[in-house]
Design an enzyme around this catalytic site. Sequence first.
Site, PDB file in Angstrom:
ATOM      1  CB  CYS A   1     -29.264  69.487 -58.986  1.00  9.53           C
ATOM      2  SG  CYS A   1     -27.771  69.068 -58.057  1.00  9.53           S
TER       3      CYS A   1
ATOM      4  CG  ASN B   1     -22.403  69.958 -58.431  1.00  6.24           C
ATOM      5  OD1 ASN B   1     -21.239  70.323 -58.537  1.00  6.24           O
ATOM      6  ND2 ASN B   1     -22.854  68.932 -59.128  1.00  6.24           N
TER       7      ASN B   1
ATOM      8  CB  CYS C   1     -28.535  65.058 -53.952  1.00  6.45           C
ATOM      9  SG  CYS C   1     -28.311  65.361 -52.186  1.00  6.45           S
ATOM     10  NE  ARG C   2     -32.019  67.469 -57.169  1.00  5.51           N
ATOM     11  CZ  ARG C   2     -32.765  68.569 -57.185  1.00  5.51           C
ATOM     12  NH1 ARG C   2     -33.964  68.522 -57.728  1.00  5.51           N
ATOM     13  NH2 ARG C   2     -32.326  69.688 -56.659  1.00  5.51           N
ATOM     14  CB  SER C   3     -26.214  67.760 -60.941  1.00  5.48           C
ATOM     15  OG  SER C   3     -25.554  68.398 -59.883  1.00  5.48           O
TER      16      SER C   3
ATOM     17  CG  ASP D   1     -33.543  68.490 -53.109  1.00  2.00           C
ATOM     18  OD1 ASP D   1     -32.731  67.587 -52.815  1.00  2.00           O
ATOM     19  OD2 ASP D   1     -33.425  69.658 -52.733  1.00  2.00           O
TER      20      ASP D   1
HETATM   21  P1  4NP Z   1     -29.149  68.571 -54.932  1.00  2.25           P
HETATM   22  O1  4NP Z   1     -29.751  68.419 -53.457  1.00  2.25           O
HETATM   23  O2  4NP Z   1     -29.653  69.904 -55.467  1.00  2.25           O
HETATM   24  O3  4NP Z   1     -29.705  67.406 -55.671  1.00  2.25           O
HETATM   25  O4  4NP Z   1     -27.643  68.528 -54.787  1.00  2.25           O
HETATM   26  C1  4NP Z   1     -29.595  69.403 -52.473  1.00  2.25           C
HETATM   27  C2  4NP Z   1     -28.456  69.431 -51.720  1.00  2.25           C
HETATM   28  C3  4NP Z   1     -28.316  70.353 -50.714  1.00  2.25           C
HETATM   29  C4  4NP Z   1     -29.305  71.294 -50.488  1.00  2.25           C
HETATM   30  C5  4NP Z   1     -30.429  71.276 -51.286  1.00  2.25           C
HETATM   31  C6  4NP Z   1     -30.583  70.337 -52.281  1.00  2.25           C
HETATM   32  N1  4NP Z   1     -29.169  72.249 -49.456  1.00  2.25           N
HETATM   33  O5  4NP Z   1     -30.122  73.023 -49.259  1.00  2.25           O
HETATM   34  O6  4NP Z   1     -28.135  72.298 -48.799  1.00  2.25           O
END
Ligand code: 4NP
Length: 140
Positions: free
Chosen positions: A3, A6, A8-10, A110
């Site tokens: 993602c 790294n 939240c989703r992955s 996201d």
């Molecule tokens: P992820 O979510 O891609 O599912 O881990 C996010 C976590 C942090 C951010 C964006 C998406 N960020 O912009 O910090």
Amino acid sequence: MVCLGNICRSPLAEGILKHQLPIIRVDSAGTAGYHIGAAPDSRSIAVARINGIDISTLKARKFHIEDFDNFTHIFVMDRNNYQDVLAMARNENDRAKVALIDPQQREVPDPYYGGKEDFEYVFDMLNAACKNIVLTMNAN
Ligand code: 4NP
């Protein structure tokens, strides 16, 4: 499992697939480096825990070129991740490993700026997507 951050989703996808199919090697990474070394988001840890999966000890890292050599499949969450990973591919063999995780090619949204319900939605989507991966792998 790839993602953006790294966190939240992955990491959820990693925990879910490891839980469903403990004999395979599963890892996760982000296309961005903002959160390197960080534990998963507390809301991802919580929704995993409610479903009997511990992802609290995972640590964020950035996706790197060697991942194309170290893994047979690279599952991405959304089209931005897809473009970012494909841009690092060296050849057709690398490109062929990359796919959206959802079997219907929907994006896993996201949840970072969302609430608990968004993390529950992501969990359910990834749980179904991972079941599909397990079925596909058992068929091959
Ligand atoms: P992820 O979510 O891609 O599912 O881990 C996010 C976590 C942090 C951010 C964006 C998406 N960020 O912009 O910090």
